[in-house]
Design a protein around this motif. Sequence first.
Motif, PDB file in Angstrom:
ATOM      1  N   ARG A   1       0.805  -1.202   0.000  1.00 16.41           N
ATOM      2  CA  ARG A   1       0.000   0.000   0.000  1.00 16.41           C
ATOM      3  C   ARG A   1       0.853   1.274   0.000  1.00 16.41           C
ATOM      4  O   ARG A   1       0.424   2.326  -0.493  1.00 16.41           O
ATOM      5  CB  ARG A   1      -0.875   0.023   1.264  1.00 16.41           C
ATOM      6  CG  ARG A   1      -1.884  -1.123   1.299  1.00 16.41           C
ATOM      7  CD  ARG A   1      -2.386  -1.363   2.686  1.00 16.41           C
ATOM      8  NE  ARG A   1      -1.302  -1.675   3.594  1.00 16.41           N
ATOM      9  CZ  ARG A   1      -1.508  -1.908   4.915  1.00 16.41           C
ATOM     10  NH1 ARG A   1      -2.717  -1.819   5.422  1.00 16.41           N
ATOM     11  NH2 ARG A   1      -0.504  -2.213   5.706  1.00 16.41           N
ATOM     12  N   GLY A   2       2.078   1.188   0.540  1.00 20.12           N
ATOM     13  CA  GLY A   2       2.879   2.393   0.747  1.00 20.12           C
ATOM     14  C   GLY A   2       3.178   3.176  -0.525  1.00 20.12           C
ATOM     15  O   GLY A   2       3.361   4.395  -0.483  1.00 20.12           O
ATOM     16  N   ASP A  23       7.113   3.558  -1.504  1.00 22.73           N
ATOM     17  CA  ASP A  23       7.443   4.656  -0.591  1.00 22.73           C
ATOM     18  C   ASP A  23       8.900   4.575  -0.130  1.00 22.73           C
ATOM     19  O   ASP A  23       9.586   5.574  -0.053  1.00 22.73           O
ATOM     20  CB  ASP A  23       6.474   4.730   0.607  1.00 22.73           C
ATOM     21  CG  ASP A  23       6.302   3.402   1.333  1.00 22.73           C
ATOM     22  OD1 ASP A  23       6.907   2.389   0.916  1.00 22.73           O
ATOM     23  OD2 ASP A  23       5.548   3.363   2.322  1.00 22.73           O
TER      24      ASP A  23
HETATM   25 MG   LIG Z   1       5.004  -1.435   1.084  1.00 25.30          MG
END
Ligand SMILES: [Mg+2]
Length: 168
Positions: A46-47, A100
């Motif tokens: 998700r990052g 990220d």
């Molecule tokens: Mg990640």
Amino acid sequence: MQPSPGTRFTANYATVTWDQLHRDARLLAETLIPRGPFKGIVAVTRGGLIPAAIIAREIDCRLIETISVVTYDEEEQGKPTVLKAPAAAGDGEGFLIIDDLVDSGVTAQIVRQLLPKALLACLYAKPSGRPLTDLFVVEVPQDTWVLFPWDTAPLFIPPLARKSGTPG
Ligand SMILES: [Mg+2]
Ligand SMILES: O=P(O)(O)OC[C@H]1O[C@H](OP(=O)(O)OP(=O)(O)O)[C@H](O)[C@@H]1O
Ligand SMILES: Nc1nc2[nH]cnc2c(=O)[nH]1
């Protein structure tokens, strides 16, 4: 007490604000423009989702695929699992992968195996993961845990003078 395998000992935290994240994502986009154009972006969920959205806007890219790799539970590193493969990206040719950060580099290694021809870029890189990313904006020490804006919330803290033990 001995740590259980995979347990991290975070000595420091680095808090990243929304403003700073936005600035860093724009800086990364600037360095990506000459490396493009890209057929699409693969966001590592998700990052990588929010950095990918910011970068997609800056480099004018509308095709966004995702790959889901789960490695951490809170700060504890576990066995990485691919929950969703980036089917639309083929072998990665012409695609840009955005995450990220790279820490140990395990996630990046898996993503690279699945998309060997893609360019991989992230906002923050720790020394162990640094060789696994093609581009990054800020290097973070290995013993520092990055707190992203989606991990944190502003918190009331009492004035120093009211802390117990302070005279007056
Ligand atoms: Mg990640
Ligand atoms: O280089 P590594 O040691 O593999 O660590 C980096 C990865 O860890 C975090 O993801 P996480 O697995 O916590 O999932 P999330 O993106 O859903 O938060 C981060 O977003 C990177 O993807
Ligand atoms: N939020 C966050 N997730 C991570 N996953 C691996 N390293 C980190 C880190 O420093 N911060």
